[in-house]
Design a protein around this motif. Sequence first.
Motif, PDB file in Angstrom:
ATOM      1  N   TYR A 137       0.649  -1.108   0.000  1.00  0.00           N
ATOM      2  CA  TYR A 137       0.039   0.111   0.037  1.00  0.00           C
ATOM      3  C   TYR A 137       0.729   1.234  -0.167  1.00  0.00           C
ATOM      4  N   LEU A 159      -3.261   0.184  -3.755  1.00  0.00           N
ATOM      5  CA  LEU A 159      -3.085  -1.080  -3.076  1.00  0.00           C
ATOM      6  C   LEU A 159      -2.541  -2.006  -4.132  1.00  0.00           C
ATOM      7  N   VAL A 203      -7.966   3.890   0.129  1.00  0.00           N
ATOM      8  CA  VAL A 203      -7.489   2.940  -1.023  1.00  0.00           C
ATOM      9  C   VAL A 203      -8.167   3.640  -2.442  1.00  0.00           C
ATOM     10  N   CYS A 209      -8.890  -1.801   3.709  1.00  0.00           N
ATOM     11  CA  CYS A 209      -9.497  -0.753   2.761  1.00  0.00           C
ATOM     12  C   CYS A 209     -10.825   0.007   3.819  1.00  0.00           C
TER      13      CYS A 209
END
Length: 305
Positions: A196, A203, A238, A233
């Motif tokens: 990440y 991601l 994200v 998430c």
Amino acid sequence: MDTPPELIDFTAGGPQSGDLDVAWIHGSESAKHNTDQDIQVHAYDEHTFILRQNMAVNYEAPFMFLLFGNARAVLIDTGATASADFFPLRRVVDGLVDTWLAAHPRDGYGLLVLHTHPHGDHVAGDAQFAGRPGTVVVDAARDSAWEFFGFSDDSGDGGDSDGGDGGIRPAHVDLGGRVLACWPSPGHHHAAVTFYDPHTGFLLTGDTVYPGRLYIQDWSAFVRTIDRLIAFCDTHPVTHVLGCHIEMSRQPGVDYPIFTTYQPYEPPLQMTVEQLRQIRRAIDEVGGRPGRHVFPGFILCLDED
Ligand SMILES: [Zn+2]
């Protein structure tokens, strides 16, 4: 007197939006007459590059990622072809680093080479970086990669204790003000890693999640990995879920067969967090039954044991 380098703030204001409006090279009817670049380079922003290998050189046509920090850049994956003649990854990366350093001068800038997992189409270009000054190539095999990240043997299993980070605390790789979070992500491969990047909100899921055939080697590990990514998430911004291949077509549930070298109707590489949730629902539907399970944006492929 040297002036200290201008430090880029990679953290201010959360993930920065960038450009994913890109037409990827996608092969040609005749591989022999292919005129695409050996490696396509797409700038998401001035510090973030997505690369794709030419499909005529290798049908896998994997994607690679080059992220710049203040102290070093990381190259995630090295493609499907060893030969620098057919696949000049080192030359392309050196060019991007030179250009970046011309705009952001600093001494002793490093390069780190990491991988999403050790399958051959993600590591083949490693040797091109041997002997490159200031460069660390971390072998993708589980022992070497997990030692680098500091993952322990049980990192890939169980350990659903600490909540916000999806059960397992991520390792952190600092590029100089740009700190990647990294998880063990077994399922497709027992040494798989997910990354990440807080600067872009990417991601990077390797072959664990992408618009294509998700080959699942270990079902229960795959389920835990998807749960872990979704939990992350839920608590972090994200922006895009980016894997390393495209195998679906734009027609829902229809993929290009393996070995295809011409994919004119590819969907975007980037997937959404909602699609990650669709994979979770598909997992419940499939329940670990072997076979090829077709869903609109992906296919779960599970061998008999
Ligand atoms: Zn793979």
